[in-house]
Write an enzyme that holds these catalytic residues in place. Structure first.
Site, PDB file in Angstrom:
ATOM      1  N   ARG A 215       0.827  -1.214   0.000  1.00 13.49           N
ATOM      2  CA  ARG A 215       0.000   0.000   0.000  1.00 13.49           C
ATOM      3  C   ARG A 215       0.861   1.265   0.000  1.00 13.49           C
ATOM      4  NH1 ARG A 215      -5.358   0.411   2.055  1.00 13.49           N
ATOM      5  NH2 ARG A 215      -6.351  -1.606   1.922  1.00 13.49           N
TER       6      ARG A 215
ATOM      7  N   ARG B 223      -2.630   7.456   1.723  1.00  8.65           N
ATOM      8  CA  ARG B 223      -2.916   8.697   2.468  1.00  8.65           C
ATOM      9  C   ARG B 223      -1.803   9.153   3.396  1.00  8.65           C
ATOM     10  NH1 ARG B 223      -8.535   6.357   4.313  1.00  8.65           N
ATOM     11  NH2 ARG B 223      -7.188   4.550   4.018  1.00  8.65           N
TER      12      ARG B 223
ATOM     13  N   ARG C   6      -5.620  12.967  -4.693  1.00 15.63           N
ATOM     14  CA  ARG C   6      -6.888  12.342  -4.305  1.00 15.63           C
ATOM     15  C   ARG C   6      -7.986  13.402  -4.186  1.00 15.63           C
ATOM     16  NH1 ARG C   6     -10.972  10.625  -2.189  1.00 15.63           N
ATOM     17  NH2 ARG C   6     -11.190   8.971  -0.622  1.00 15.63           N
TER      18      ARG C   6
ATOM     19  N   ASP D 294      -7.698  -0.953  -6.926  1.00 17.89           N
ATOM     20  CA  ASP D 294      -8.228  -1.621  -5.735  1.00 17.89           C
ATOM     21  C   ASP D 294      -8.766  -2.985  -6.127  1.00 17.89           C
ATOM     22  OD1 ASP D 294      -8.852  -0.943  -2.756  1.00 17.89           O
ATOM     23  OD2 ASP D 294     -10.554  -2.118  -3.491  1.00 17.89           O
TER      24      ASP D 294
ATOM     25  N   TYR E 132     -16.355  -9.580   0.658  1.00 18.82           N
ATOM     26  CA  TYR E 132     -16.930  -8.237   0.452  1.00 18.82           C
ATOM     27  C   TYR E 132     -18.220  -8.316  -0.365  1.00 18.82           C
ATOM     28  CZ  TYR E 132     -12.590  -6.291   2.242  1.00 18.82           C
ATOM     29  OH  TYR E 132     -11.534  -5.966   3.060  1.00 18.82           O
TER      30      TYR E 132
HETATM   31  O1  CP3 Z   1      -0.276  -0.888  -2.604  1.00 24.86           O
HETATM   32  C1  CP3 Z   1      -0.632   0.051  -3.348  1.00 24.86           C
HETATM   33  O2  CP3 Z   1      -0.097   1.185  -3.291  1.00 24.86           O
HETATM   34  C2  CP3 Z   1      -1.655  -0.227  -4.421  1.00 24.86           C
HETATM   35  C3  CP3 Z   1      -2.982   0.102  -4.122  1.00 24.86           C
HETATM   36  C4  CP3 Z   1      -3.929  -0.793  -3.349  1.00 24.86           C
HETATM   37  C5  CP3 Z   1      -5.088  -0.243  -2.767  1.00 24.86           C
HETATM   38  N1  CP3 Z   1      -5.846  -1.264  -2.293  1.00 24.86           N
HETATM   39  C6  CP3 Z   1      -5.402   1.189  -2.712  1.00 24.86           C
HETATM   40  C7  CP3 Z   1      -6.368   1.689  -1.723  1.00 24.86           C
HETATM   41  C8  CP3 Z   1      -3.972  -2.177  -3.160  1.00 24.86           C
HETATM   42  C9  CP3 Z   1      -2.951  -3.235  -3.538  1.00 24.86           C
HETATM   43  C10 CP3 Z   1      -5.214  -2.465  -2.489  1.00 24.86           C
HETATM   44  C11 CP3 Z   1      -5.665  -3.822  -2.156  1.00 24.86           C
HETATM   45  C12 CP3 Z   1      -6.844  -3.998  -1.298  1.00 24.86           C
HETATM   46  N2  CP3 Z   1      -8.008  -3.261  -1.283  1.00 24.86           N
HETATM   47  C13 CP3 Z   1      -6.985  -5.075  -0.386  1.00 24.86           C
HETATM   48  C14 CP3 Z   1      -5.998  -6.201  -0.171  1.00 24.86           C
HETATM   49  C15 CP3 Z   1      -4.786  -5.809   0.591  1.00 24.86           C
HETATM   50  C16 CP3 Z   1      -5.046  -5.419   2.018  1.00 24.86           C
HETATM   51  O3  CP3 Z   1      -4.747  -4.257   2.349  1.00 24.86           O
HETATM   52  O4  CP3 Z   1      -5.511  -6.245   2.792  1.00 24.86           O
HETATM   53  C17 CP3 Z   1      -8.244  -4.917   0.228  1.00 24.86           C
HETATM   54  C18 CP3 Z   1      -8.843  -5.826   1.296  1.00 24.86           C
HETATM   55  C19 CP3 Z   1      -8.894  -3.785  -0.349  1.00 24.86           C
HETATM   56  C20 CP3 Z   1     -10.256  -3.263  -0.070  1.00 24.86           C
HETATM   57  C21 CP3 Z   1     -10.243  -1.879   0.440  1.00 24.86           C
HETATM   58  N3  CP3 Z   1      -9.856  -0.769  -0.273  1.00 24.86           N
HETATM   59  C22 CP3 Z   1     -10.624  -1.433   1.731  1.00 24.86           C
HETATM   60  C23 CP3 Z   1     -11.096  -2.356   2.845  1.00 24.86           C
HETATM   61  C24 CP3 Z   1     -10.455  -0.043   1.754  1.00 24.86           C
HETATM   62  C25 CP3 Z   1     -10.866   0.899   2.859  1.00 24.86           C
HETATM   63  C26 CP3 Z   1      -9.936   0.941   3.987  1.00 24.86           C
HETATM   64  C27 CP3 Z   1      -9.135   2.189   3.960  1.00 24.86           C
HETATM   65  O5  CP3 Z   1      -7.906   2.117   4.198  1.00 24.86           O
HETATM   66  O6  CP3 Z   1      -9.727   3.266   3.740  1.00 24.86           O
HETATM   67  C28 CP3 Z   1      -9.936   0.353   0.505  1.00 24.86           C
HETATM   68  C29 CP3 Z   1      -9.571   1.721   0.091  1.00 24.86           C
HETATM   69  C30 CP3 Z   1      -8.224   1.949  -0.481  1.00 24.86           C
HETATM   70  N4  CP3 Z   1      -7.577   1.140  -1.374  1.00 24.86           N
HETATM   71  C31 CP3 Z   1      -7.403   3.090  -0.244  1.00 24.86           C
HETATM   72  C32 CP3 Z   1      -6.256   2.944  -1.033  1.00 24.86           C
HETATM   73  C33 CP3 Z   1      -5.114   3.908  -1.167  1.00 24.86           C
HETATM   74  C34 CP3 Z   1      -7.788   4.281   0.617  1.00 24.86           C
HETATM   75  C35 CP3 Z   1      -8.769   5.123  -0.162  1.00 24.86           C
HETATM   76  C36 CP3 Z   1      -8.627   6.628  -0.008  1.00 24.86           C
HETATM   77  O7  CP3 Z   1      -7.748   7.236  -0.617  1.00 24.86           O
HETATM   78  O8  CP3 Z   1      -9.461   7.177   0.703  1.00 24.86           O
END
Ligand code: CP3
Length: 322
Positions: free
Chosen positions: A3, A7, A16, A53, A127
């Site tokens: 990740r 943020r 963003r 995502d 999900y």
């Molecule tokens: O690693 C990276 O830089 C690549 C981007 C990436 C994101 N999500 C961006 C993201 C990757 C590889 C993911 C994978 C992802 N997404 C997973 C598997 C890996 C893990 O972390 O367990 C899962 C379960 C998700 C589902 C998901 N996406 C959730 C549960 C959330 C909300 C939680 C949160 O942190 O807000 C997201 C949102 C998300 N995906 C963000 C980012 C940068 C935050 C969104 C924002 O900018 O507000």
């Protein structure tokens, strides 16, 4: 770093805000490219991971997906008897992601690896069935026991979708792909075999049929003692190790099979200091000298401190020279 675009970076928060919603950011190739490159410019990581995502796949299959700020993802309800998904539209709907992959590959230094990714079928299913993130995956685990045939049909759709999605990312320029199974640890032994190992094995096999030699990293979070079976049976090229894993176990039973990636507790990037240094040293001491891709054991959190990332990298790069 898992990740790595997110943020905790002020430059990410700026883009963003300009993009509007998180999903708009994922689907705008110029902006997705920019935020993928930000951590590479700032820290010079060895690999970049596509900014997207895992939930773009259910969305491209026709389920409604949106993100509530400060809360997380929401998905429209799905009826397992009649899921009404549209797998044939998937690759067309995800075209902006593939466009981002080719732009990122073109912009990256040639020595920097580009990783594509998808969510594993089981994690996506948690999900898709609950309609949101859940601490215990209870709605999906109930469905597994109450409607096994319905769950199997959905898994089949997700396996095929993942093969097509990952193949298109590799063709667009990704060097390897990672399969995130965040909720792999929530199943019993039989469930792990049926819902984690078997679908992942089918994806790896199907992907290599489409793209010979495709390189795949699996990340079955919480797999613990299942890790050796997971790597043997799925055929992944390398495996991500979460931050709860036993390093002695990984060194003795996983590293002899495949290179491992991990496993620093991301909390160390919030708290820093001598505890961070000691945790980095411990991983190098236990897993170094054998195939290891140093990484976090889960994603960096928004309160992760940039100075601690710099400190971690200094320690690692210093160790590399010793
Ligand atoms: O690693 C990276 O830089 C690549 C981007 C990436 C994101 N999500 C961006 C993201 C990757 C590889 C993911 C994978 C992802 N997404 C997973 C598997 C890996 C893990 O972390 O367990 C899962 C379960 C998700 C589902 C998901 N996406 C959730 C549960 C959330 C909300 C939680 C949160 O942190 O807000 C997201 C949102 C998300 N995906 C963000 C980012 C940068 C935050 C969104 C924002 O900018 O507000």
């Amino acid at each position: 770093m898992m990740r790595q675009a997110g943020r905790y970076l002020p430059e990410y928060r700026q883009v963003r805000a300009k993009a509007g919603s998180f999903l708009d950011l994922c689907y705008t190739p110029d902006l997705a490219t920019e935020v993928t490159l930000q951590p590479i410019r700032r820290f010079g990581f060895d690999a970049a991971i596509l900014f997207s995502d895992i939930l773009v796949v259910p969305q491209a299959l026709g389920q409604k997906v949106w993100f509530v700020d400060g809360e997380g993802p929401r998905l429209s309800p799905i009826d397992l008897a009649r899921p009404g998904l549209e797998p044939e539209r998937l690759v067309e709907r995800l075209a902006p992601v593939f466009e981002a992959v080719s732009r990122i590959r073109a912009a990256l230094p040639p020595e920097t690896t580009l990783l594509g990714f998808c969510g594993a079928p089981w994690t996506l299913l948690t999900y898709m069935i609950a309609g949101r993130g859940t601490p215990d995956q209870l709605p999906a685990r109930k469905a597994v026991l109450l409607d096994p045939a319905g769950v199997d049909r959905l898994i089949d759709v997700l396996v095929e979708a993942s093969i097509g999605y990952l193949a298109a990312q590799l063709r667009a320029g990704a060097d390897a792909v990672q399969i995130f199974d965040t909720w792999a640890g929530g199943l019993d032994d039989a469930g792990f075999q049926r819902l984690v190992i078997e679908p992942t094995r089918r994806i790896v096999e199907g992907l290599r049929r489409e793209v010979p030699g495709a390189r795949v990293i699996g990340f079955p979070k919480g797999a613990g003692g299942h890790l050796p079976t997971y790597v043997r049976e799925t055929g992944v090229n390398a495996v991500g190790i979460d931050w709860q894993a036993s390093l002695d176990f990984v060194r003795d039973h996983v590293q002899p099979l495949r290179p491992v990636q991990g496993n620093l507790d991301p909390l160390h990037l919030v708290t820093g200091g001598a505890a961070l240094d000691a945790a980095v040293d411990r991983i190098l001491d236990r897993l170094g000298g054998r195939p290891l891709i140093f990484n976090l054991g889960h994603g960096i959190t928004p309160d992760g401190d940039i100075d601690n990332v710099t400190r971690m990298l200094g320690r690692l790069r210093g160790a590399g020279q010793r």
